[in-house]
Design an enzyme around this catalytic site. Sequence first.
Site, PDB file in Angstrom:
ATOM      1  N   LYS A  48      -3.498   8.146   3.414  1.00  0.00           N
ATOM      2  CA  LYS A  48      -4.729   7.869   4.181  1.00  0.00           C
ATOM      3  C   LYS A  48      -4.579   8.333   5.633  1.00  0.00           C
ATOM      4  CE  LYS A  48      -7.426   6.049   1.062  1.00  0.00           C
ATOM      5  NZ  LYS A  48      -8.445   6.934   0.439  1.00  0.00           N
ATOM      6  N   TYR A  65       0.837  -1.207   0.000  1.00  0.00           N
ATOM      7  CA  TYR A  65       0.000   0.000   0.000  1.00  0.00           C
ATOM      8  C   TYR A  65       0.879   1.266   0.000  1.00  0.00           C
ATOM      9  CZ  TYR A  65      -4.726   1.842   0.404  1.00  0.00           C
ATOM     10  OH  TYR A  65      -5.930   2.450   0.153  1.00  0.00           O
TER      11      TYR A  65
END
Length: 256
Positions: free
Chosen positions: A155, A148
């Site tokens: 995020k 990720y």
Amino acid sequence: MVFGVASEDSIAWAISKKLGDAGCKLYLGYQKRFMSRVFQLKDKLPQIKGFYPIDVENDMTTEEFFIEFKKENPGLKIDIIIHAIGFAPRECFDRHILFVNDDAINKAITISSNSLQRIMRHAMPFLNSNSSTITLTYAAANRYVPNYGVMSIAKAALETWTRELACQLGPEGHRLNAISSGPIKTIAAGGIPGFEKILDHVEENSPLRRNVNQDDVAGCTLWLASDLSSGVTGQCIHVDAGYSSTMVPSSIMGDK
Ligand code: NAD
């Protein structure tokens, strides 16, 4: 006002349908590269009353979006904003995180995190005082998820923006919350290497023994958008079949 519809699989599309069914009039912000898909979709949902292009990387287009909205809908106020925007350049996933260059990192964070602040800034003159804004995040903001990479950092920043904006705009009655969705197959998710393995792992190990889908997220969004959640702001709510509540995967024990 919904930002983030790119296809029928978009979480924002499920949210649009859910909000439309609940009686909302919808105004979409779409990215030009998805224009033809969005034009086809809009005919499926008569509650869509307007749609205007936006590229949140360029703040001018966010301003233009609201100018267009105002021109076509003079005096109209907004009750709900859905921020379902995420993007990171390919190299954020392909390169070792030590060597991702500043331009790629900044682009990912501008589009995936800072765009919430940009949209809120331009939306403020149009917001009703009890507005509700919902953004979409992922658990990699708080825990390591392989591959990720830079998106985890984006995020984390997005969740921090959510708390910061919730506290700064709360005195005027505006609420902002994040939904941390479990993995769902969409265009954006398709860019993450090994995504299918994460889907399999969650299905095998989440308390509900399944993955969530767009409708699961849309249901929680409708609640956060409505007065039923009137006392909730600055929160991050996990819609992930309970996966984030676990520590050691059940599957290591084998079949019982
Ligand atoms: P999606 O590809 O359907 O939606 C991503 C949206 O971001 C698209 O509509 C795209 O047009 C928009 N976007 C990207 N760059 C933009 C830009 N410069 N300007 C304006 N819009 C831009 O995928 P999705 O999975 O529905 O993603 C929606 C949100 O949900 C994203 O924030 C994503 O990170 C988040 N999320 C997704 C998952 C998942 O597994 N699918 C899990 C957790 C969180």
